[in-house]
Design a protein around this motif. Structure first.
Motif, PDB file in Angstrom:
ATOM      1  N   GLU A 391     -13.342   3.026 -11.088  1.00  0.00           N
ATOM      2  CA  GLU A 391     -14.236   3.204 -12.440  1.00  0.00           C
ATOM      3  C   GLU A 391     -13.053   3.358 -13.811  1.00  0.00           C
ATOM      4  N   LEU A 392     -11.706   3.241 -13.404  1.00  0.00           N
ATOM      5  CA  LEU A 392     -10.909   3.407 -14.594  1.00  0.00           C
ATOM      6  C   LEU A 392     -10.916   1.932 -15.132  1.00  0.00           C
ATOM      7  N   GLU A 393     -10.561   1.902 -16.578  1.00  0.00           N
ATOM      8  CA  GLU A 393     -10.355   0.440 -16.937  1.00  0.00           C
ATOM      9  C   GLU A 393      -8.684   0.561 -17.225  1.00  0.00           C
ATOM     10  N   MET A 394      -8.305  -0.610 -17.292  1.00  0.00           N
ATOM     11  CA  MET A 394      -6.951  -0.974 -17.644  1.00  0.00           C
ATOM     12  C   MET A 394      -6.968  -0.387 -19.080  1.00  0.00           C
ATOM     13  N   GLY A 395      -5.554   0.577 -19.172  1.00  0.00           N
ATOM     14  CA  GLY A 395      -5.046   1.041 -20.381  1.00  0.00           C
ATOM     15  C   GLY A 395      -5.440   2.758 -20.387  1.00  0.00           C
ATOM     16  N   GLN A 396      -6.159   2.898 -19.513  1.00  0.00           N
ATOM     17  CA  GLN A 396      -6.478   4.600 -19.598  1.00  0.00           C
ATOM     18  C   GLN A 396      -5.505   5.191 -19.092  1.00  0.00           C
ATOM     19  N   ILE A 397      -4.697   4.768 -18.263  1.00  0.00           N
ATOM     20  CA  ILE A 397      -3.421   5.275 -17.841  1.00  0.00           C
ATOM     21  C   ILE A 397      -2.240   4.078 -17.435  1.00  0.00           C
ATOM     22  N   GLY A 398      -1.244   4.564 -17.263  1.00  0.00           N
ATOM     23  CA  GLY A 398      -0.076   3.707 -17.200  1.00  0.00           C
ATOM     24  C   GLY A 398      -0.577   2.393 -16.000  1.00  0.00           C
ATOM     25  N   ARG A 399      -0.233   1.135 -16.753  1.00  0.00           N
ATOM     26  CA  ARG A 399      -0.681   0.047 -16.030  1.00  0.00           C
ATOM     27  C   ARG A 399       0.075  -0.105 -14.609  1.00  0.00           C
ATOM     28  N   ASP A 400       1.208   0.080 -14.391  1.00  0.00           N
ATOM     29  CA  ASP A 400       2.024   0.036 -13.306  1.00  0.00           C
ATOM     30  C   ASP A 400       1.450   1.250 -12.209  1.00  0.00           C
ATOM     31  N   THR A 401       1.248   2.246 -12.761  1.00  0.00           N
ATOM     32  CA  THR A 401       0.799   3.327 -11.805  1.00  0.00           C
ATOM     33  C   THR A 401      -0.690   3.200 -11.530  1.00  0.00           C
ATOM     34  N   GLN A 402      -1.586   2.633 -12.195  1.00  0.00           N
ATOM     35  CA  GLN A 402      -2.887   2.433 -11.713  1.00  0.00           C
ATOM     36  C   GLN A 402      -2.855   1.275 -10.790  1.00  0.00           C
ATOM     37  N   LYS A 403      -1.978   0.164 -11.010  1.00  0.00           N
ATOM     38  CA  LYS A 403      -2.022  -0.896 -10.116  1.00  0.00           C
ATOM     39  C   LYS A 403      -1.586  -0.686  -8.634  1.00  0.00           C
ATOM     40  N   ARG A 404      -0.449   0.218  -8.571  1.00  0.00           N
ATOM     41  CA  ARG A 404       0.102   0.692  -7.337  1.00  0.00           C
ATOM     42  C   ARG A 404      -1.041   1.559  -6.617  1.00  0.00           C
ATOM     43  N   ALA A 405      -1.760   2.345  -7.286  1.00  0.00           N
ATOM     44  CA  ALA A 405      -2.673   3.191  -6.914  1.00  0.00           C
ATOM     45  C   ALA A 405      -3.920   2.314  -6.130  1.00  0.00           C
ATOM     46  N   ARG A 406      -4.194   1.436  -7.090  1.00  0.00           N
ATOM     47  CA  ARG A 406      -5.441   0.275  -6.708  1.00  0.00           C
ATOM     48  C   ARG A 406      -4.914  -0.151  -5.435  1.00  0.00           C
ATOM     49  N   GLU A 407      -3.987  -0.711  -5.429  1.00  0.00           N
ATOM     50  CA  GLU A 407      -3.525  -1.685  -4.175  1.00  0.00           C
ATOM     51  C   GLU A 407      -3.744  -0.871  -2.846  1.00  0.00           C
ATOM     52  N   ALA A 408      -3.075   0.506  -3.254  1.00  0.00           N
ATOM     53  CA  ALA A 408      -2.912   1.291  -1.945  1.00  0.00           C
ATOM     54  C   ALA A 408      -4.260   1.697  -1.596  1.00  0.00           C
ATOM     55  N   VAL A 409      -5.175   2.090  -2.532  1.00  0.00           N
ATOM     56  CA  VAL A 409      -6.686   2.426  -2.276  1.00  0.00           C
ATOM     57  C   VAL A 409      -7.151   1.290  -1.276  1.00  0.00           C
ATOM     58  N   ASP A 410      -7.102  -0.052  -2.006  1.00  0.00           N
ATOM     59  CA  ASP A 410      -7.609  -1.127  -1.616  1.00  0.00           C
ATOM     60  C   ASP A 410      -7.175  -1.480  -0.127  1.00  0.00           C
ATOM     61  N   ALA A 411      -5.945  -1.194   0.127  1.00  0.00           N
ATOM     62  CA  ALA A 411      -5.532  -1.548   1.509  1.00  0.00           C
ATOM     63  C   ALA A 411      -5.999  -0.748   2.660  1.00  0.00           C
ATOM     64  N   VAL A 412      -6.459   0.805   2.217  1.00  0.00           N
ATOM     65  CA  VAL A 412      -6.652   1.418   3.105  1.00  0.00           C
ATOM     66  C   VAL A 412      -8.493   1.238   3.479  1.00  0.00           C
ATOM     67  N   ASN A 413      -9.072   0.700   2.490  1.00  0.00           N
ATOM     68  CA  ASN A 413     -10.341   0.247   2.570  1.00  0.00           C
ATOM     69  C   ASN A 413     -10.712  -1.052   3.194  1.00  0.00           C
ATOM     70  N   GLU A 414      -9.702  -1.957   3.016  1.00  0.00           N
ATOM     71  CA  GLU A 414      -9.681  -3.078   3.688  1.00  0.00           C
ATOM     72  C   GLU A 414      -9.340  -2.849   5.148  1.00  0.00           C
ATOM     73  N   ALA A 415      -8.658  -2.176   5.685  1.00  0.00           N
ATOM     74  CA  ALA A 415      -8.339  -1.808   6.915  1.00  0.00           C
ATOM     75  C   ALA A 415      -9.670  -1.233   7.817  1.00  0.00           C
ATOM     76  N   ILE A 416     -10.385  -0.416   6.913  1.00  0.00           N
ATOM     77  CA  ILE A 416     -11.512   0.281   7.494  1.00  0.00           C
ATOM     78  C   ILE A 416     -12.582  -0.736   7.583  1.00  0.00           C
ATOM     79  N   VAL A 417     -12.618  -1.771   6.500  1.00  0.00           N
ATOM     80  CA  VAL A 417     -13.829  -2.588   6.863  1.00  0.00           C
ATOM     81  C   VAL A 417     -13.546  -3.681   7.700  1.00  0.00           C
ATOM     82  N   ARG A 418     -12.384  -3.840   8.016  1.00  0.00           N
ATOM     83  CA  ARG A 418     -11.810  -4.801   9.154  1.00  0.00           C
ATOM     84  C   ARG A 418     -12.614  -4.286  10.401  1.00  0.00           C
ATOM     85  N   LEU A 419     -12.346  -2.993  10.783  1.00  0.00           N
ATOM     86  CA  LEU A 419     -12.857  -2.310  12.131  1.00  0.00           C
ATOM     87  C   LEU A 419     -14.212  -2.332  12.046  1.00  0.00           C
ATOM     88  N   ILE A 420     -15.046  -2.326  10.896  1.00  0.00           N
ATOM     89  CA  ILE A 420     -16.426  -2.067  10.748  1.00  0.00           C
ATOM     90  C   ILE A 420     -16.807  -3.385  11.290  1.00  0.00           C
TER      91      ILE A 420
END
Length: 427
Positions: A391-420
């Motif tokens: 829900e965060l828009e770019m610029g609300q927090i540090g760009r690199d920090t947000q990008k790393r967090a988004r990539e990590a969360v995406d990776a977890v959710n992608e792994a769950i969806v693969r199992l589903i």
């Protein structure tokens, strides 16, 4: 205190807030300088609830609701696999949903419009329909995912919110079910438990043993601001099920002997409406958690990589094993597609944490998700505002920090969806 809360639960928001403050003032005036524990707790409850309501009002003014941000065309392209150039051409030619324009003239789409695009392309390209609209097909069972652990602070609710949001952003139909009396999941979706959730409006309404008071589960499901996600909220009322079930079980002639089936049967009433149900379980092994385990087709156990948390999880697994044995003796068979462990609040640079993660991988092998939910100031900042990283828009927090967090969360959710998808027999 619980019954006082229950009596207040059906009052309008303004009336409940005034009454909560009145309780605090009344207790303070009666007890004077000497205040017993019960009086202090009641006073603090009234003060805190009033303060939370004020904060909520500032975040979401009275006649407004929490809304989801719009998405730029490059985000829409990533979510749908529709090329950016195609989206721009469709907009120019007036085909499909009409995007809004920002001040810089960039096109933006709502999530509802993104789902319109998915349906349009799935219809136009039936051979690729699953790529655009990944909802479950005939013969694919409703996937019920329980997020569980005995210990609080293992990021169960954070995992539920991010998984629900990820699924909805990718076109799935999701029911988020809050089984925790603390109701943090409900609050993340904009429903403050002591203000917005009244009597008989939680999952307890569909599980209760009183036939005259029980409600169909469809009646307690709420639409949310997040297109594709419906919610069954929680609050302290769900604890009634923990109190009532032992009394029913003590009555040998009662149908309470099948208490663990009630949640699964309730969910079957709305099975055709959703692709997935996400269960946020309480941090305990009570009747609600047991019901969730039985209803679930898969389970994700969250664990913070610290020895105290791992020791707590060990006790959780031992107790859960005993309870499953009891269910088996009652003739109930668990039919779960997968059980996995998710490392949460993980700092990869912390040596003791790395040792714990290595130990878990050594013991449980592939049952531990390879991606981990990293500890991130971006996730914490989003949580403080009752939002997910999505829900965060770019610029609300540090760009690199947000990008790393988004990539990590995406990776977890992608792994769950693969199992589903594996459980549905999809390649």
């Amino acid at each position: 205190m619980f019954y006082l809360w229950r009596a207040m639960a059906g009052k309008p928001v303004e009336g409940r807030q005034e009454e909560q403050m009145a309780i605090a003032n009344r207790v303070e005036s009666v007890v004077g300088s000497k205040e017993d524990a019960g009086g202090k707790i009641m006073r603090h409850a009234g003060l805190l609830s009033g303060q939370l309501q004020q904060l909520r009002t500032r975040m979401y003014p009275p006649k407004s609701e929490k809304i989801l941000r719009p998405f730029l065309t490059n985000e829409v392209s990533k979510l749908t696999s529709i090329p950016d150039s195609t989206l721009k051409l469709m907009s120019t030619e007036g085909r499909g949903p009409v995007p809004s324009r920002l001040e810089n003239n960039h096109r933006v789409y709502t999530l509802a419009q993104i789902n319109e695009l998915r349906e349009l392309f799935a219809m136009q390209k039936p051979a690729d329909a699953l790529r655009f609209l990944p909802r479950r097909r005939a013969g694919e069972h409703l996937q019920v995912v329980a997020i569980a652990n005995f210990k609080g602070g293992s990021a169960k609710t954070t995992t539920c919110v991010h998984l629900s949001h990820y699924l909805a952003l990718h076109g799935y139909r999701v029911l988020a079910l809050d089984l925790d009396p603390q109701a943090s999941l409900s609050a993340m979706f904009g429903a403050q438990p002591e203000i917005d959730v009244g009597s008989n409006e939680t999952i307890y309404a569909a599980l209760r043993y009183d036939e005259t008071e029980r409600r169909p589960i469809r009646d307690i499901i709420r639409k949310t601001y997040f297109d594709g996600i419906d919610l069954i909220p929680g609050n302290l009322e769900v604890m009634e099920y923990e109190h009532e079930t032992p009394r029913v079980l003590a009555n040998k002639s009662s149908s309470g002997a099948i208490f663990f089936e009630r949640l699964k049967l309730a969910l079957s009433e709305v099975e055709t409406d959703y692709d997935l149900v996400i269960l946020d379980t309480p941090p305990s092994l009570g009747f609600l958690t047991l019901s969730a385990i039985y209803a679930a087709t898969s389970m994700i156990i969250t664990v913070h990589p610290a020895m105290l948390d791992v020791a707590s999880m060990s006790q959780f697994l031992l107790m859960m094993g005993d309870l499953i044995s009891v269910l088996n003796e009652s003739g109930a068979q668990l039919d779960q597609d997968f059980i996995r462990y998710l490392v949460t609040r993980h700092n990869p640079n912390d040596a003791p944490q790395s040792q714990v993660v290595a130990m878990l991988r050594h013991l449980f092998g592939a049952d531990v998700f390879l991606p981990t939910a990293i500890e991130s100031t971006a996730v914490e900042a989003a949580g403080l505002a009752k939002r997910s990283i999505y829900e965060l828009e770019m610029g609300q927090i540090g760009r690199d920090t947000q990008k790393r967090a988004r990539e990590a969360v995406d990776a977890v959710n992608e792994a769950i969806v693969r199992l589903i998808n594996d459980s549905w027999g999809r390649t």
